[in-house]
Design a protein around this motif. Structure first.
Motif, PDB file in Angstrom:
ATOM      1  N   ARG A 240      -4.894   1.951  11.280  1.00 45.24           N
ATOM      2  CA  ARG A 240      -5.343   1.716  10.043  1.00 45.24           C
ATOM      3  C   ARG A 240      -5.993   2.868   9.286  1.00 45.24           C
ATOM      4  O   ARG A 240      -5.692   3.032   8.124  1.00 45.24           O
TER       5      ARG A 240
ATOM      6  N   LEU B 203      -5.187   1.969   5.242  1.00 44.36           N
ATOM      7  CA  LEU B 203      -5.672   0.474   5.075  1.00 44.36           C
ATOM      8  C   LEU B 203      -7.066   0.349   5.038  1.00 44.36           C
ATOM      9  O   LEU B 203      -7.531  -0.603   4.750  1.00 44.36           O
ATOM     10  N   ASP B 204      -8.032   1.419   5.474  1.00 45.96           N
ATOM     11  CA  ASP B 204      -9.347   1.153   5.331  1.00 45.96           C
ATOM     12  C   ASP B 204     -10.092   2.069   4.379  1.00 45.96           C
ATOM     13  O   ASP B 204     -11.159   2.427   4.594  1.00 45.96           O
ATOM     14  N   SER B 205      -9.275   2.611   3.827  1.00 45.63           N
ATOM     15  CA  SER B 205      -9.906   3.544   2.723  1.00 45.63           C
ATOM     16  C   SER B 205     -10.414   3.026   1.276  1.00 45.63           C
ATOM     17  O   SER B 205     -10.189   1.595   1.127  1.00 45.63           O
TER      18      SER B 205
ATOM     19  N   ILE C  23      -6.965   1.662  -1.097  1.00 49.54           N
ATOM     20  CA  ILE C  23      -5.967   1.308  -0.497  1.00 49.54           C
ATOM     21  C   ILE C  23      -4.578   2.228  -0.601  1.00 49.54           C
ATOM     22  O   ILE C  23      -4.069   2.205  -1.637  1.00 49.54           O
TER      23      ILE C  23
ATOM     24  N   ILE D  19       2.650   0.670   0.365  1.00 53.04           N
ATOM     25  CA  ILE D  19       1.242   0.785   0.532  1.00 53.04           C
ATOM     26  C   ILE D  19       0.845   1.647  -0.475  1.00 53.04           C
ATOM     27  O   ILE D  19      -0.230   1.724  -1.214  1.00 53.04           O
TER      28      ILE D  19
ATOM     29  N   THR E 187      -1.087   4.369  -6.557  1.00 46.02           N
ATOM     30  CA  THR E 187      -2.490   4.666  -5.996  1.00 46.02           C
ATOM     31  C   THR E 187      -3.054   5.216  -7.031  1.00 46.02           C
ATOM     32  O   THR E 187      -2.607   6.265  -7.583  1.00 46.02           O
TER      33      THR E 187
ATOM     34  N   ALA F 167      -7.270  -0.119  -7.772  1.00 45.27           N
ATOM     35  CA  ALA F 167      -6.412  -0.126  -6.529  1.00 45.27           C
ATOM     36  C   ALA F 167      -5.261  -0.826  -6.784  1.00 45.27           C
ATOM     37  O   ALA F 167      -4.470  -0.516  -5.738  1.00 45.27           O
TER      38      ALA F 167
ATOM     39  N   MET G  64      -4.780  -4.029  -6.054  1.00 46.59           N
ATOM     40  CA  MET G  64      -4.425  -4.678  -4.750  1.00 46.59           C
ATOM     41  C   MET G  64      -3.348  -5.677  -5.086  1.00 46.59           C
ATOM     42  O   MET G  64      -2.712  -6.035  -3.869  1.00 46.59           O
TER      43      MET G  64
ATOM     44  N   ARG H  57       0.018  -4.646  -4.078  1.00 44.84           N
ATOM     45  CA  ARG H  57       0.377  -4.163  -2.842  1.00 44.84           C
ATOM     46  C   ARG H  57      -0.037  -5.032  -1.816  1.00 44.84           C
ATOM     47  O   ARG H  57      -0.149  -4.748  -0.754  1.00 44.84           O
TER      48      ARG H  57
ATOM     49  N   VAL I  69       0.539  -4.297   2.219  1.00 43.46           N
ATOM     50  CA  VAL I  69      -0.495  -4.310   3.247  1.00 43.46           C
ATOM     51  C   VAL I  69      -0.166  -5.352   4.542  1.00 43.46           C
ATOM     52  O   VAL I  69      -0.358  -5.032   5.733  1.00 43.46           O
TER      53      VAL I  69
END
Length: 417
Positions: free
Chosen positions: A98, A103-105, A108, A154, A158, A305, A307, A310, A314
């Motif tokens: 991840r 995915l853990d940033s 994302i 993903i 960004t 982000a 989100m 996305r 994810v």
């Protein structure tokens, strides 16, 4: 031998804690050697960025890793343990997949983390702390990250930390084009920031770095000027925006230096963006009325982000990762049987050669070839079956059925009604 991950990140720990356990690049080799020779640890890699410090290691028992981390950084374990997470085997594999996939940033899908993971692997290889298990883990990690990035959206739209730094500046100054920008450092993050600020066409850009060659190389790309890092104090008042990201263990920009600059500027504001961990700018600077100081944690609040757009990406990425975790665990499980398989084949080869040599001697004496082949086949079969037959006959009464079932499975024997 089991895989483990232990660390803290921007989700679990504030910047003040993260900077206390960050690893300086020049100390990584020593840290890796020390960790790999800690009790029960056999293989090790260290990932240390502005947002996370993580240990990936193979060991019999993981409990000493947290003690080692605190001891190496000369901090009390009680100060950092509330912020630490520890993942065994499956969770550790999933976590590194991840992380590398973004995915853990904080943002994302951001691509920088994959390069940082690769740097961590390179340091471990140079330090000689990468064994078979970690090598295979990171091979799979890079393959997973590539698959996630190439088959999902993903990384679409960004907004990076660098872009967020420009957005913050635009909040304070009406036009970034009217400002003078100072970059402290010449690494990847500063390069990204310089690229984003260059797009806003500020009045001037200057790069200050300990290594003059790197400063000149970066400055030449964006038409910027350079200065020595020890000149910052005298020149600070000229700049409206300061973006810093170095690997210095101590702050480069102190409170007194900034107070003098503010006085010279007659209280015209300065935007200061500190992307370093440990921090390059003393935290007290942010208390000055005319200074707008932002850290990496502050930037996370202004990052768009995207989100919602996305979320499906994810979900798709998590599905890919789950599948690849199962695949890697299958490889690890299969790897445990390799010594037994090798020993079984070597045993069979010894028996084969023994019977073949006996047959060759009989043929050389002129014995009937048909009888020799018959004896060869009987001898080989009897010797190969001696172990399983003995195992069956010596089994306890209460285990005979279980042993019989196992032998049926091993030799794929037909079931008898």
């Amino acid at each position: 031998m089991q895989l483990y991950a232990l660390g803290l990140n921007h989700h679990t720990a504030p910047l003040a804690i993260r900077e206390r356990v960050a690893f300086q690049p020049e100390k990584l080799a020593l840290a890796l050697y020390d960790l790999a020779h800690a009790e029960s640890v056999r293989e090790a890699a260290i990932l240390s960025t502005c947002n996370r410090t993580e240990l990936y290691f193979a060991a019999e028992q993981p409990q000493h890793a947290a003690d080692w981390l605190a001891r190496f950084h000369h901090v009390a374990l009680n100060d950092v343990s509330p912020y630490l997470y520890a993942y065994p085997q499956r969770d550790a594999i999933r976590h590194v997949f991840r992380v590398a996939s973004g995915l853990d940033s904080m943002v994302i899908g951001e691509p920088q983390i994959l390069g940082q993971v690769k740097d961590a692997v390179r340091h471990a290889e140079q330090a000689g702390t990468m064994g078979t298990l970690l090598h295979k883990l990171f091979q799979n990690t890079f393959a997973v990250a590539k698959e996630v990035r190439s088959t999902t959206a993903i990384g679409a739209n960004t907004v990076s930390m660098a872009a967020a730094a420009v957005n913050l500046t635009a909040r304070i100054f009406e036009r970034v084009a009217d400002q003078h920008v100072l970059f402290i450092g010449a690494g990847e993050m500063i390069e990204l920031c310089a690229a984003h600020f260059a797009g806003a066409q500020p009045k001037s850009m200057t790069v200050a770095n300990r290594t003059e060659e790197r400063a000149l190389a970066l400055a030449s790309r964006f038409g910027a000027q350079t200065m020595r890092i020890d000149q910052i104090g005298d020149a600070l008042a000229r700049f409206d925006v300061v973006v810093s990201c170095t690997a210095a263990p101590l702050p480069i920009v102190g409170l007194g230096m900034v107070e003098r600059a503010v006085k010279v500027r007659r209280h015209r504001p300065i935007v200061m963006v500190d992307l370093a961990v440990p921090r390059d700018i003393e935290p007290e600077v942010g208390e000055l009325d005319d200074i707008f100081l932002y850290t990496v944690d502050d930037l996370a609040q202004v990052v768009d982000a995207g989100m919602e757009s996305r979320q499906q990406a994810v979900i798709e990425a998590e599905q890919i990762i789950s599948t690849r975790v199962d695949g890697f665990l299958h490889w690890m499980s299969a790897r445990q049987t390799v010594p037994a398989i090798r020993a079984l084949r070597e045993h069979a080869e010894v028996l084969r050669r023994t019977e073949l040599e006996r047959a060759m001697r009989l043929l050389a004496k002129g014995d009937d070839p048909c009888k020799v082949l018959e004896a060869l086949s009987h001898g080989l079969a009897n010797k190969l079956l001696h172990g399983p037959t003995r195992y069956l006959s010596q089994a306890d009464d209460e285990h005979k059925a279980e042993v019989g079932q196992l032998v049926h499975q091993l030799f794929n024997l037909p079931r008898q009604g």
